[in-house]
Design a protein around this motif. Structure first.
Motif, PDB file in Angstrom:
ATOM      1  N   TYR A 165      -7.836  -6.689  39.609  1.00 57.99           N
ATOM      2  CA  TYR A 165      -9.124  -6.599  38.918  1.00 57.99           C
ATOM      3  C   TYR A 165      -8.976  -6.717  37.405  1.00 57.99           C
ATOM      4  CZ  TYR A 165     -11.238  -4.602  43.202  1.00 57.99           C
ATOM      5  OH  TYR A 165     -11.700  -4.389  44.463  1.00 57.99           O
ATOM      6  N   ASP A 166      -7.995  -6.029  36.855  1.00 54.80           N
ATOM      7  CA  ASP A 166      -7.933  -5.859  35.405  1.00 54.80           C
ATOM      8  C   ASP A 166      -6.829  -6.670  34.751  1.00 54.80           C
ATOM      9  OD1 ASP A 166      -5.832  -4.475  36.485  1.00 54.80           O
ATOM     10  OD2 ASP A 166      -6.085  -2.671  35.262  1.00 54.80           O
ATOM     11  N   TRP A 167      -6.293  -7.666  35.453  1.00 46.43           N
ATOM     12  CA  TRP A 167      -5.153  -8.414  34.931  1.00 46.43           C
ATOM     13  C   TRP A 167      -5.615  -9.568  34.057  1.00 46.43           C
ATOM     14  CZ3 TRP A 167      -1.909  -9.295  40.026  1.00 46.43           C
ATOM     15  CH2 TRP A 167      -1.547  -8.039  40.559  1.00 46.43           C
ATOM     16  N   PRO A 168      -5.024  -9.744  32.884  1.00 44.95           N
ATOM     17  CA  PRO A 168      -5.293 -10.949  32.111  1.00 44.95           C
ATOM     18  C   PRO A 168      -4.983 -12.225  32.896  1.00 44.95           C
ATOM     19  CG  PRO A 168      -4.202  -9.332  30.731  1.00 44.95           C
ATOM     20  CD  PRO A 168      -4.183  -8.788  32.132  1.00 44.95           C
ATOM     21  N   ASP A 169      -3.958 -12.177  33.763  1.00 50.15           N
ATOM     22  CA  ASP A 169      -3.608 -13.354  34.566  1.00 50.15           C
ATOM     23  C   ASP A 169      -4.785 -13.819  35.419  1.00 50.15           C
ATOM     24  OD1 ASP A 169      -0.407 -13.242  34.279  1.00 50.15           O
ATOM     25  OD2 ASP A 169      -1.197 -11.225  34.556  1.00 50.15           O
ATOM     26  N   THR A 170      -5.575 -12.878  35.906  1.00 45.73           N
ATOM     27  CA  THR A 170      -6.755 -13.222  36.691  1.00 45.73           C
ATOM     28  C   THR A 170      -7.697 -14.095  35.870  1.00 45.73           C
ATOM     29  OG1 THR A 170      -6.575 -11.142  37.908  1.00 45.73           O
ATOM     30  CG2 THR A 170      -8.705 -12.255  37.977  1.00 45.73           C
ATOM     31  N   LYS A 171      -7.893 -13.722  34.618  1.00 45.96           N
ATOM     32  CA  LYS A 171      -8.773 -14.486  33.739  1.00 45.96           C
ATOM     33  C   LYS A 171      -8.165 -15.845  33.398  1.00 45.96           C
ATOM     34  CE  LYS A 171     -10.773 -10.310  31.706  1.00 45.96           C
ATOM     35  NZ  LYS A 171     -10.962  -9.511  30.460  1.00 45.96           N
ATOM     36  N   VAL A 172      -6.835 -15.902  33.306  1.00 45.76           N
ATOM     37  CA  VAL A 172      -6.168 -17.176  33.025  1.00 45.76           C
ATOM     38  C   VAL A 172      -6.424 -18.160  34.164  1.00 45.76           C
ATOM     39  CG1 VAL A 172      -3.930 -18.321  32.746  1.00 45.76           C
ATOM     40  CG2 VAL A 172      -4.390 -16.166  31.558  1.00 45.76           C
ATOM     41  N   PHE A 173      -6.224 -17.728  35.383  1.00 43.62           N
ATOM     42  CA  PHE A 173      -6.451 -18.616  36.526  1.00 43.62           C
ATOM     43  C   PHE A 173      -7.914 -19.039  36.605  1.00 43.62           C
ATOM     44  CE2 PHE A 173      -2.226 -17.582  37.613  1.00 43.62           C
ATOM     45  CZ  PHE A 173      -1.791 -18.429  38.618  1.00 43.62           C
ATOM     46  N   LYS A 174      -8.820 -18.123  36.371  1.00 38.19           N
ATOM     47  CA  LYS A 174     -10.244 -18.468  36.395  1.00 38.19           C
ATOM     48  C   LYS A 174     -10.594 -19.459  35.289  1.00 38.19           C
ATOM     49  CE  LYS A 174     -12.346 -14.457  38.635  1.00 38.19           C
ATOM     50  NZ  LYS A 174     -13.341 -13.373  38.502  1.00 38.19           N
ATOM     51  N   ALA A 175      -9.995 -19.272  34.119  1.00 33.45           N
ATOM     52  CA  ALA A 175     -10.252 -20.188  32.996  1.00 33.45           C
ATOM     53  C   ALA A 175      -9.777 -21.599  33.303  1.00 33.45           C
ATOM     54  CB  ALA A 175      -9.584 -19.669  31.729  1.00 33.45           C
ATOM     55  N   ASN A 176      -8.829 -21.717  34.219  1.00 27.61           N
ATOM     56  CA  ASN A 176      -8.329 -23.025  34.643  1.00 27.61           C
ATOM     57  C   ASN A 176      -9.000 -23.501  35.930  1.00 27.61           C
ATOM     58  OD1 ASN A 176      -5.706 -23.966  32.931  1.00 27.61           O
ATOM     59  ND2 ASN A 176      -5.884 -21.743  32.944  1.00 27.61           N
ATOM     60  N   ASP A 177     -10.117 -22.853  36.275  1.00 22.10           N
ATOM     61  CA  ASP A 177     -10.955 -23.238  37.422  1.00 22.10           C
ATOM     62  C   ASP A 177     -10.247 -23.098  38.765  1.00 22.10           C
ATOM     63  OD1 ASP A 177     -13.163 -23.885  35.774  1.00 22.10           O
ATOM     64  OD2 ASP A 177     -12.321 -25.872  35.374  1.00 22.10           O
ATOM     65  N   VAL A 178      -9.336 -22.125  38.836  1.00 19.98           N
ATOM     66  CA  VAL A 178      -8.730 -21.769  40.119  1.00 19.98           C
ATOM     67  C   VAL A 178      -9.499 -20.572  40.673  1.00 19.98           C
ATOM     68  CG1 VAL A 178      -6.648 -20.978  41.309  1.00 19.98           C
ATOM     69  CG2 VAL A 178      -6.460 -22.594  39.397  1.00 19.98           C
ATOM     70  N   SER A 179      -9.957 -20.673  41.899  1.00 18.30           N
ATOM     71  CA  SER A 179     -10.723 -19.591  42.520  1.00 18.30           C
ATOM     72  C   SER A 179      -9.845 -18.355  42.703  1.00 18.30           C
ATOM     73  CB  SER A 179     -11.268 -20.048  43.878  1.00 18.30           C
ATOM     74  OG  SER A 179     -11.931 -18.991  44.546  1.00 18.30           O
ATOM     75  N   VAL A 180     -10.367 -17.173  42.333  1.00 15.86           N
ATOM     76  CA  VAL A 180      -9.598 -15.935  42.429  1.00 15.86           C
ATOM     77  C   VAL A 180     -10.426 -14.852  43.098  1.00 15.86           C
ATOM     78  CG1 VAL A 180      -8.354 -14.133  41.179  1.00 15.86           C
ATOM     79  CG2 VAL A 180      -8.333 -16.484  40.309  1.00 15.86           C
ATOM     80  N   LEU A 181      -9.857 -14.228  44.118  1.00 15.87           N
ATOM     81  CA  LEU A 181     -10.409 -13.026  44.721  1.00 15.87           C
ATOM     82  C   LEU A 181      -9.762 -11.833  44.033  1.00 15.87           C
ATOM     83  CD1 LEU A 181     -11.983 -11.487  46.933  1.00 15.87           C
ATOM     84  CD2 LEU A 181      -9.999 -11.809  48.426  1.00 15.87           C
ATOM     85  N   GLU A 182     -10.561 -10.942  43.478  1.00 15.26           N
ATOM     86  CA  GLU A 182     -10.033  -9.810  42.721  1.00 15.26           C
ATOM     87  C   GLU A 182      -9.968  -8.561  43.596  1.00 15.26           C
ATOM     88  OE1 GLU A 182     -11.510  -9.394  38.609  1.00 15.26           O
ATOM     89  OE2 GLU A 182     -12.683 -11.209  39.013  1.00 15.26           O
ATOM     90  N   THR A 183      -8.824  -7.890  43.541  1.00 17.40           N
ATOM     91  CA  THR A 183      -8.650  -6.666  44.331  1.00 17.40           C
ATOM     92  C   THR A 183      -7.557  -5.825  43.674  1.00 17.40           C
ATOM     93  OG1 THR A 183      -8.279  -5.828  46.572  1.00 17.40           O
ATOM     94  CG2 THR A 183      -6.978  -7.746  45.898  1.00 17.40           C
ATOM     95  N   THR A 184      -7.006  -4.877  44.417  1.00 15.44           N
ATOM     96  CA  THR A 184      -5.923  -4.042  43.890  1.00 15.44           C
ATOM     97  C   THR A 184      -4.576  -4.708  44.144  1.00 15.44           C
ATOM     98  OG1 THR A 184      -5.659  -2.813  45.957  1.00 15.44           O
ATOM     99  CG2 THR A 184      -7.265  -1.965  44.360  1.00 15.44           C
ATOM    100  N   TYR A 185      -3.570  -4.220  43.455  1.00 19.16           N
ATOM    101  CA  TYR A 185      -2.209  -4.757  43.617  1.00 19.16           C
ATOM    102  C   TYR A 185      -1.752  -4.658  45.064  1.00 19.16           C
ATOM    103  CZ  TYR A 185       2.917  -4.742  43.420  1.00 19.16           C
ATOM    104  OH  TYR A 185       4.249  -4.977  43.651  1.00 19.16           O
ATOM    105  N   ARG A 186      -1.839  -3.483  45.669  1.00 18.79           N
ATOM    106  CA  ARG A 186      -1.335  -3.288  47.028  1.00 18.79           C
ATOM    107  C   ARG A 186      -2.095  -4.136  48.043  1.00 18.79           C
ATOM    108  NH1 ARG A 186       1.752   1.413  48.009  1.00 18.79           N
ATOM    109  NH2 ARG A 186       2.087   2.732  46.172  1.00 18.79           N
ATOM    110  N   ALA A 187      -3.414  -4.233  47.863  1.00 21.18           N
ATOM    111  CA  ALA A 187      -4.233  -4.975  48.823  1.00 21.18           C
ATOM    112  C   ALA A 187      -3.979  -6.474  48.767  1.00 21.18           C
ATOM    113  CB  ALA A 187      -5.709  -4.689  48.575  1.00 21.18           C
ATOM    114  N   SER A 188      -3.481  -6.978  47.635  1.00 20.74           N
ATOM    115  CA  SER A 188      -3.305  -8.424  47.458  1.00 20.74           C
ATOM    116  C   SER A 188      -2.374  -9.020  48.513  1.00 20.74           C
ATOM    117  CB  SER A 188      -2.766  -8.711  46.062  1.00 20.74           C
ATOM    118  OG  SER A 188      -3.683  -8.315  45.071  1.00 20.74           O
ATOM    119  N   PHE A 189      -1.313  -8.324  48.837  1.00 21.13           N
ATOM    120  CA  PHE A 189      -0.355  -8.821  49.826  1.00 21.13           C
ATOM    121  C   PHE A 189      -1.029  -8.989  51.189  1.00 21.13           C
ATOM    122  CE2 PHE A 189       2.005  -6.557  46.564  1.00 21.13           C
ATOM    123  CZ  PHE A 189       3.079  -7.393  46.309  1.00 21.13           C
TER     124      PHE A 189
END
Length: 312
Positions: A165-189
């Motif tokens: 949810y709170d990662w700058p990397d999430t915003k980087v991928f979105k800024a490059n028009d890559v679709s991102v589902l936001e969640t917690t670290y543990r749930a991502s796996f």
């Protein structure tokens, strides 16, 4: 690197790391701050510094960041006094760790840089992971062969990532028009293994350790053909008004760079050599990072240039 080049690099990095302070007051000299000459003045203060707790799967990176900080503080004891590091009892996400600096619950943390974070907290602009958190490979589902056909960022946009949810990397991928589902670290796996997302991008410095934790990586493999790259420095951060601590950490890190200890600690990390091998023979997909400030981009560029010269 010869002595003259080393000195110019140290002064340039000092300027970058403390550009928001009066850097000219902090210039290193050949006569001072030599490792092995620090004799602590009994009148100097003893400082207790509170650190965040470690996330599961990141033990090696955490241990390195803590040891590097400890040694940076140790080589500056003669100027700033003795110190003690105390670790928080609770795990917390990156944004909460940073907010804890302002709320006087932590004194130092380390995090991926962004203009937003740098506007609220005080960064020491020396990239402690040598930019390797901007080198990403992917967790994908076992048996998923689709990524081998990816040749470009345009191809990557056909897939959905999962990130915090709170990662700058999430915003980087979105800024490059890559679709991102936001969640917690543990749930991502689990979200990738169960098919709700296609990929979980991870730093080359952390993915092997995470993969070995089967409670996290069950049903996943490390994709073997792609390397995603973008400017993504990790800095130490302190509270916005704690300029003295920022100055001390910066000076200590630069002493460690000058005497070679910084590179030794970095290269001795369990994941460092694995990271170097993991990046070989992969197709490069480059992203732009609009979150990195000009000062941070310059600091990363200077560091990587001199790092490459000194340690080819």
């Amino acid at each position: 690197m010869d002595i003259g080049m080393t000195r110019r690099f140290i002064n340039a990095m000092l300027f970058c790391s403390l550009a928001h302070l009066n850097s000219s007051a902090f210039a290193l000299t050949d006569q001072s701050e030599k490792v092995g000459e620090n004799v602590t003045d009994a009148n100097l203060p003893h400082t207790v510094l509170r650190l965040p707790n470690v996330h599961p799967g990141r033990d090696a990176v955490y241990a390195y960041a803590r040891q590097l900080l400890s040694e940076a503080l140790a080589v500056t004891e003669d100027k700033y006094g003795s110190f003690e590091l105390v670790v928080s009892q609770e795990e917390s996400a990156q944004e909460r760790q940073l907010r804890s600096l302002e709320h006087n619950m932590l004194d130092v943390t380390w995090s991926v840089a962004s203009t937003e974070r740098e506007s609220h907290f005080l960064p020491i602009r020396i990239p402690i992971m040598a930019g390797l958190f901007g080198k990403r490979v992917l967790f994908i589902r076992e048996g998923d062969q689709r990524f081998r056909s990816v040749e470009s960022l345009q191809d990557l946009k056909a897939f959905r990532a999962v990130m915090g949810y709170d990662w700058p990397d999430t915003k980087v991928f979105k800024a490059n028009d890559v679709s991102v589902l936001e969640t917690t670290y543990r749930a991502s796996f689990r979200i990738v293994s169960e098919g709700f997302a296609d990929m979980f991008p991870r730093s080359v410095m952390e993915i092997r350790e995470e993969f070995e934790d089967k409670a996290l990586s069950r049903g996943l493999i490390i994709e073997d053909s792609l390397l995603i790259s973008y400017d993504n420095p990790i800095f130490y951060f302190v509270a916005s008004d704690n300029t003295l601590l920022a100055e001390r950490i910066a000076k200590g890190l630069l002493i460690l760079i000058e005497n070679g200890r910084f590179h030794t600690l970095l290269s001795q990390q369990p994941g460092y050599e694995q990271s170097m091998k993991l990046m070989k023979n992969r197709k490069l997909v480059e992203l732009t990072n609009p979150l990195v400030s000009d000062q941070s981009r310059e600091a990363l560029s200077k560091f990587l240039h001199e790092h490459a010269i000194s340690h080819p």
